[in-house]
Design a protein around this motif. Structure first.
Motif, PDB file in Angstrom:
ATOM      1  N   VAL A   1      -5.930  -3.811  -4.942  1.00  0.00           N
ATOM      2  CA  VAL A   1      -4.552  -4.187  -4.620  1.00  0.00           C
ATOM      3  C   VAL A   1      -4.471  -5.459  -3.784  1.00  0.00           C
ATOM      4  O   VAL A   1      -3.459  -6.171  -3.834  1.00  0.00           O
ATOM      5  CB  VAL A   1      -3.833  -3.018  -3.892  1.00  0.00           C
ATOM      6  CG1 VAL A   1      -4.318  -2.891  -2.459  1.00  0.00           C
ATOM      7  CG2 VAL A   1      -2.327  -3.192  -3.941  1.00  0.00           C
TER       8      VAL A   1
ATOM      9  N   GLU B   1      -8.101   4.895  -4.356  1.00  0.00           N
ATOM     10  CA  GLU B   1      -7.555   4.548  -5.672  1.00  0.00           C
ATOM     11  C   GLU B   1      -6.722   3.275  -5.613  1.00  0.00           C
ATOM     12  O   GLU B   1      -6.776   2.436  -6.522  1.00  0.00           O
ATOM     13  CB  GLU B   1      -6.694   5.694  -6.193  1.00  0.00           C
ATOM     14  CG  GLU B   1      -6.045   5.402  -7.542  1.00  0.00           C
ATOM     15  CD  GLU B   1      -5.096   6.489  -7.980  1.00  0.00           C
ATOM     16  OE1 GLU B   1      -3.935   6.172  -8.325  1.00  0.00           O
ATOM     17  OE2 GLU B   1      -5.498   7.672  -7.983  1.00  0.00           O
ATOM     18  N   ILE B   2      -5.965   3.112  -4.523  1.00  0.00           N
ATOM     19  CA  ILE B   2      -5.086   1.945  -4.396  1.00  0.00           C
ATOM     20  C   ILE B   2      -5.857   0.699  -3.977  1.00  0.00           C
ATOM     21  O   ILE B   2      -5.710  -0.373  -4.570  1.00  0.00           O
ATOM     22  CB  ILE B   2      -3.979   2.232  -3.360  1.00  0.00           C
ATOM     23  CG1 ILE B   2      -3.042   3.327  -3.860  1.00  0.00           C
ATOM     24  CG2 ILE B   2      -3.191   0.961  -3.053  1.00  0.00           C
ATOM     25  CD1 ILE B   2      -2.069   3.812  -2.800  1.00  0.00           C
ATOM     26  N   ASN B   3      -6.681   0.833  -2.939  1.00  0.00           N
ATOM     27  CA  ASN B   3      -7.218  -0.340  -2.247  1.00  0.00           C
ATOM     28  C   ASN B   3      -8.355  -1.035  -2.975  1.00  0.00           C
ATOM     29  O   ASN B   3      -8.803  -2.091  -2.531  1.00  0.00           O
ATOM     30  CB  ASN B   3      -7.685   0.052  -0.846  1.00  0.00           C
ATOM     31  CG  ASN B   3      -6.518   0.431   0.052  1.00  0.00           C
ATOM     32  OD1 ASN B   3      -5.365   0.143  -0.243  1.00  0.00           O
ATOM     33  ND2 ASN B   3      -6.823   1.100   1.164  1.00  0.00           N
TER      34      ASN B   3
ATOM     35  N   TRP C   1      -3.199  -1.419 -12.123  1.00  0.00           N
ATOM     36  CA  TRP C   1      -1.750  -1.391 -12.316  1.00  0.00           C
ATOM     37  C   TRP C   1      -1.380  -1.465 -13.791  1.00  0.00           C
ATOM     38  O   TRP C   1      -0.394  -0.859 -14.227  1.00  0.00           O
ATOM     39  CB  TRP C   1      -1.094  -2.541 -11.561  1.00  0.00           C
ATOM     40  CG  TRP C   1      -0.878  -2.264 -10.105  1.00  0.00           C
ATOM     41  CD1 TRP C   1      -1.441  -2.908  -9.045  1.00  0.00           C
ATOM     42  CD2 TRP C   1      -0.028  -1.248  -9.543  1.00  0.00           C
ATOM     43  NE1 TRP C   1      -1.008  -2.366  -7.859  1.00  0.00           N
ATOM     44  CE2 TRP C   1      -0.133  -1.349  -8.130  1.00  0.00           C
ATOM     45  CE3 TRP C   1       0.796  -0.269 -10.093  1.00  0.00           C
ATOM     46  CZ2 TRP C   1       0.559  -0.500  -7.272  1.00  0.00           C
ATOM     47  CZ3 TRP C   1       1.493   0.579  -9.236  1.00  0.00           C
ATOM     48  CH2 TRP C   1       1.374   0.455  -7.850  1.00  0.00           C
TER      49      TRP C   1
ATOM     50  N   HIS D   1       1.302  10.137  -5.740  1.00  0.00           N
ATOM     51  CA  HIS D   1       0.190  10.783  -5.053  1.00  0.00           C
ATOM     52  C   HIS D   1       0.600  12.103  -4.403  1.00  0.00           C
ATOM     53  O   HIS D   1      -0.225  13.010  -4.295  1.00  0.00           O
ATOM     54  CB  HIS D   1      -0.403   9.836  -4.007  1.00  0.00           C
ATOM     55  CG  HIS D   1      -1.315   8.811  -4.598  1.00  0.00           C
ATOM     56  ND1 HIS D   1      -1.580   7.605  -4.003  1.00  0.00           N
ATOM     57  CD2 HIS D   1      -2.025   8.813  -5.758  1.00  0.00           C
ATOM     58  CE1 HIS D   1      -2.413   6.903  -4.758  1.00  0.00           C
ATOM     59  NE2 HIS D   1      -2.694   7.621  -5.824  1.00  0.00           N
TER      60      HIS D   1
ATOM     61  N   ARG E   1      -1.956   6.998 -13.208  1.00  0.00           N
ATOM     62  CA  ARG E   1      -2.460   6.172 -12.111  1.00  0.00           C
ATOM     63  C   ARG E   1      -1.433   5.121 -11.795  1.00  0.00           C
ATOM     64  O   ARG E   1      -0.884   4.507 -12.669  1.00  0.00           O
ATOM     65  CB  ARG E   1      -3.760   5.484 -12.488  1.00  0.00           C
ATOM     66  CG  ARG E   1      -4.215   4.520 -11.382  1.00  0.00           C
ATOM     67  CD  ARG E   1      -5.586   3.977 -11.554  1.00  0.00           C
ATOM     68  NE  ARG E   1      -5.909   3.186 -10.378  1.00  0.00           N
ATOM     69  CZ  ARG E   1      -7.096   2.719 -10.120  1.00  0.00           C
ATOM     70  NH1 ARG E   1      -8.098   2.960 -10.898  1.00  0.00           N
ATOM     71  NH2 ARG E   1      -7.315   1.997  -9.034  1.00  0.00           N
TER      72      ARG E   1
ATOM     73  N   SER F   1       2.751   1.909  -3.156  1.00  0.00           N
ATOM     74  CA  SER F   1       1.830   2.284  -4.231  1.00  0.00           C
ATOM     75  C   SER F   1       1.621   3.792  -4.270  1.00  0.00           C
ATOM     76  O   SER F   1       1.492   4.385  -5.345  1.00  0.00           O
ATOM     77  CB  SER F   1       0.491   1.569  -4.061  1.00  0.00           C
ATOM     78  OG  SER F   1       0.638   0.171  -4.155  1.00  0.00           O
ATOM     79  N   HIS F   2       1.577   4.434  -3.104  1.00  0.00           N
ATOM     80  CA  HIS F   2       1.451   5.890  -3.065  1.00  0.00           C
ATOM     81  C   HIS F   2       2.587   6.552  -3.849  1.00  0.00           C
ATOM     82  O   HIS F   2       2.379   7.505  -4.602  1.00  0.00           O
ATOM     83  CB  HIS F   2       1.486   6.388  -1.620  1.00  0.00           C
ATOM     84  CG  HIS F   2       0.199   6.224  -0.867  1.00  0.00           C
ATOM     85  ND1 HIS F   2      -1.004   6.760  -1.308  1.00  0.00           N
ATOM     86  CD2 HIS F   2      -0.060   5.589   0.312  1.00  0.00           C
ATOM     87  CE1 HIS F   2      -1.954   6.470  -0.429  1.00  0.00           C
ATOM     88  NE2 HIS F   2      -1.416   5.761   0.552  1.00  0.00           N
TER      89      HIS F   2
ATOM     90  N   ASP G   1      -6.017   6.469  -0.968  1.00  0.00           N
ATOM     91  CA  ASP G   1      -6.204   5.094  -0.490  1.00  0.00           C
ATOM     92  C   ASP G   1      -7.293   4.377  -1.269  1.00  0.00           C
ATOM     93  O   ASP G   1      -7.176   3.190  -1.583  1.00  0.00           O
ATOM     94  CB  ASP G   1      -6.561   5.113   1.003  1.00  0.00           C
ATOM     95  CG  ASP G   1      -5.336   5.264   1.888  1.00  0.00           C
ATOM     96  OD1 ASP G   1      -4.250   5.561   1.351  1.00  0.00           O
ATOM     97  OD2 ASP G   1      -5.455   5.090   3.116  1.00  0.00           O
TER      98      ASP G   1
ATOM     99  N   ARG H   1       2.558   5.841  -7.742  1.00  0.00           N
ATOM    100  CA  ARG H   1       1.502   6.581  -8.437  1.00  0.00           C
ATOM    101  C   ARG H   1       1.596   8.095  -8.236  1.00  0.00           C
ATOM    102  O   ARG H   1       0.693   8.828  -8.612  1.00  0.00           O
ATOM    103  CB  ARG H   1       0.131   6.067  -7.989  1.00  0.00           C
ATOM    104  CG  ARG H   1      -0.041   4.577  -8.282  1.00  0.00           C
ATOM    105  CD  ARG H   1      -1.462   4.106  -8.054  1.00  0.00           C
ATOM    106  NE  ARG H   1      -1.565   2.656  -8.194  1.00  0.00           N
ATOM    107  CZ  ARG H   1      -2.706   1.991  -8.315  1.00  0.00           C
ATOM    108  NH1 ARG H   1      -3.847   2.657  -8.301  1.00  0.00           N
ATOM    109  NH2 ARG H   1      -2.721   0.687  -8.439  1.00  0.00           N
TER     110      ARG H   1
ATOM    111  N   HIS I   1       0.829  -1.209   0.000  1.00  0.00           N
ATOM    112  CA  HIS I   1       0.000   0.000   0.000  1.00  0.00           C
ATOM    113  C   HIS I   1       0.864   1.259   0.000  1.00  0.00           C
ATOM    114  O   HIS I   1       0.641   2.188  -0.781  1.00  0.00           O
ATOM    115  CB  HIS I   1      -0.923  -0.012   1.217  1.00  0.00           C
ATOM    116  CG  HIS I   1      -1.732   1.232   1.370  1.00  0.00           C
ATOM    117  ND1 HIS I   1      -2.969   1.393   0.782  1.00  0.00           N
ATOM    118  CD2 HIS I   1      -1.479   2.398   2.034  1.00  0.00           C
ATOM    119  CE1 HIS I   1      -3.442   2.591   1.077  1.00  0.00           C
ATOM    120  NE2 HIS I   1      -2.558   3.226   1.829  1.00  0.00           N
TER     121      HIS I   1
END
Length: 425
Positions: free
Chosen positions: A124, A119-121, A218, A90, A425, A84-85, A117, A88, A81
């Motif tokens: 993921v 957008e990621i979760n 992704w 963020h 993204r 990923s920020h 969050d 991407r 997680h």
């Protein structure tokens, strides 16, 4: 970028690096395309961090208490997680949104963290990766899945339904707002901008190499990482200038200035090659598949094309075309050009009419959505295509044949995609 040196000895009461790194290894095993990014993060022990957080320089701040109470499988999800920020961007995107929308203060940054969050979760976790307890996803806020941080920001406000998220803090790497625990740009073990880009490229390369292994979110991110947004207006102007100044464009022979080679042929006057201002013919697609907004944008591009050839309006002609070519208009003012059409599309008629004009154009610029047949042979002049983008769902659309799939612009044309740059993204 591969090994972490603990900032404090691994003694009782301090961060359990063994458990933390075991979780990172598990994350790399279940998400191998993220391995280079996971091992690029430098770990910093911090008791001021609620759980785990990242800064924009790719440092990961970790709470010892959080590691002690969290199972390895959940810690692996937190690793993925947090990285990923950063992948991407963020933090950079949050800064841009804050400037554009006038969002200030920690409350708005919390909203950005929540939106990031979401957008990621949304895709993921699962398939070997357990979502951490209390992880925020779009469904928990009654929002649709598969959208970007910027979209989610427009769809919710802080209130009773978000009170339980006040603890959320993924760090400045998630929302761009520097924290008290950040080591800053001059601190140790931060990655430079070039190193960060190199990590993103390696991750994108791993995803595109085995696209079936990564979620759709992704995959879209990886495609945009390999093909970053470009300043299309500058590219279009550069393409027109390049075509207009290329060999053969705007060239003619004249006896007004004899060639220097005439001295080698006594009694004979040879013409010299001179360069005249190039003539540009602009063919605008006015079929039913092109929106009024895009037609308005096409007229704006005509003005930009005029600037690209030195502002000589007398050298520009404009032709509107759907299934049939219309009248060729000399350019006086872009807003005075009638764009007539609305039927099917066959830009081959536009090419033919443009090439019959006198003087014949040195460059043809076509502004179209690409829903058209193309000439089977290369025109005797350079061609630039300004392409209005279409979604995949509309790529096979046709007024008469639902199974029709348009050809891509031919290889002999220089293609520039017209439109707003997509958000990574």
């Amino acid at each position: 970028m591969t090994a972490d040196a603990p900032d404090a000895p691994d003694t009782p009461g301090t961060l359990d690096f063994g458990k933390l790194f075991a979780a990172r290894l598990h994350a790399a095993r279940v998400r191998p395309y993220l391995a280079s990014a996971l091992f690029a993060l430098h770990t910093v022990e911090s008791r001021r961090v609620p759980t785990m957080a990242v800064d924009r320089h790719w440092r990961c701040y970790v709470s010892p208490v959080f590691v002690d109470r969290t199972p390895v499988e959940e810690l692996a999800g937190v690793w993925v997680h947090e990285v990923s920020h950063l992948l991407r961007d963020h933090h950079g995107r949050s800064d841009r949104v804050a400037r554009q929308r006038g969002l200030t203060g920690p409350g708005e940054r919390l909203r950005m963290n929540i939106a990031a969050d979401c957008e990621i979760n949304d895709d993921v976790f699962g398939e070997g990766l357990i979502g951490p307890e209390g992880a925020v996803d779009p469904a928990s806020l009654g929002l649709p899945e598969g959208e970007l941080m910027e979209d989610y920001l427009r769809q919710f406000r802080l209130g009773p339904h978000t009170q339980g998220l006040a603890w959320l803090d993924c760090g400045s790497g998630a929302d761009g707002l520097e924290r008290e625990w950040d080591l800053g740009p001059d601190g140790a073990h931060g990655l430079s901008a070039h190193e960060q880009d190199a990590v993103r490229f390696r991750v994108a390369q791993g995803i595109t190499g085995r696209p079936g292994d990564a979620p759709k979110g992704w995959q879209r991110w990886a495609e945009e990482a390999f093909q970053p947004p470009q300043p299309w207006r500058e590219l279009l102007g550069a393409a027109v200038r390049s075509a207009a100044s290329g060999a053969g464009a705007g060239e003619d022979y004249t006896y007004g200035r004899p060639s220097r080679r005439s001295a080698g042929v006594p009694g004979t006057v040879l013409p010299s090659l001179r360069r005249r201002p190039p003539h540009v013919s602009v063919v605008i697609d006015t079929s039913g598949s092109v929106s009024d907004t895009e037609l308005g944008s096409a007229l704006i591009e005509v003005a930009a094309i005029t600037r690209a050839v030195g502002g000589r309006r007398d050298l520009i002609t404009v032709l509107s075309c759907d299934a049939a070519a219309r009248i060729v208009h000399p350019l006086c003012r872009a807003e005075g050009i009638p764009l007539v059409g609305g039927g099917g599309t066959d830009l081959r008629t536009g090419f033919a009419k443009a090439l019959r004009a006198r003087p014949r154009p040195d460059v043809i610029v076509v502004l179209t959505d690409g829903q058209t047949p193309w000439p089977g042979t290369r025109p005797p002049c350079r061609t630039v295509v300004g392409l209005f983008p279409r979604q995949e769902s509309a790529a096979s659309w046709d007024e008469d044949d639902p199974d029709y799939v348009p050809d891509s612009p031919p290889a002999w044309a220089r293609v520039v995609v017209i439109g707003s740059a997509p958000t990574a993204r």
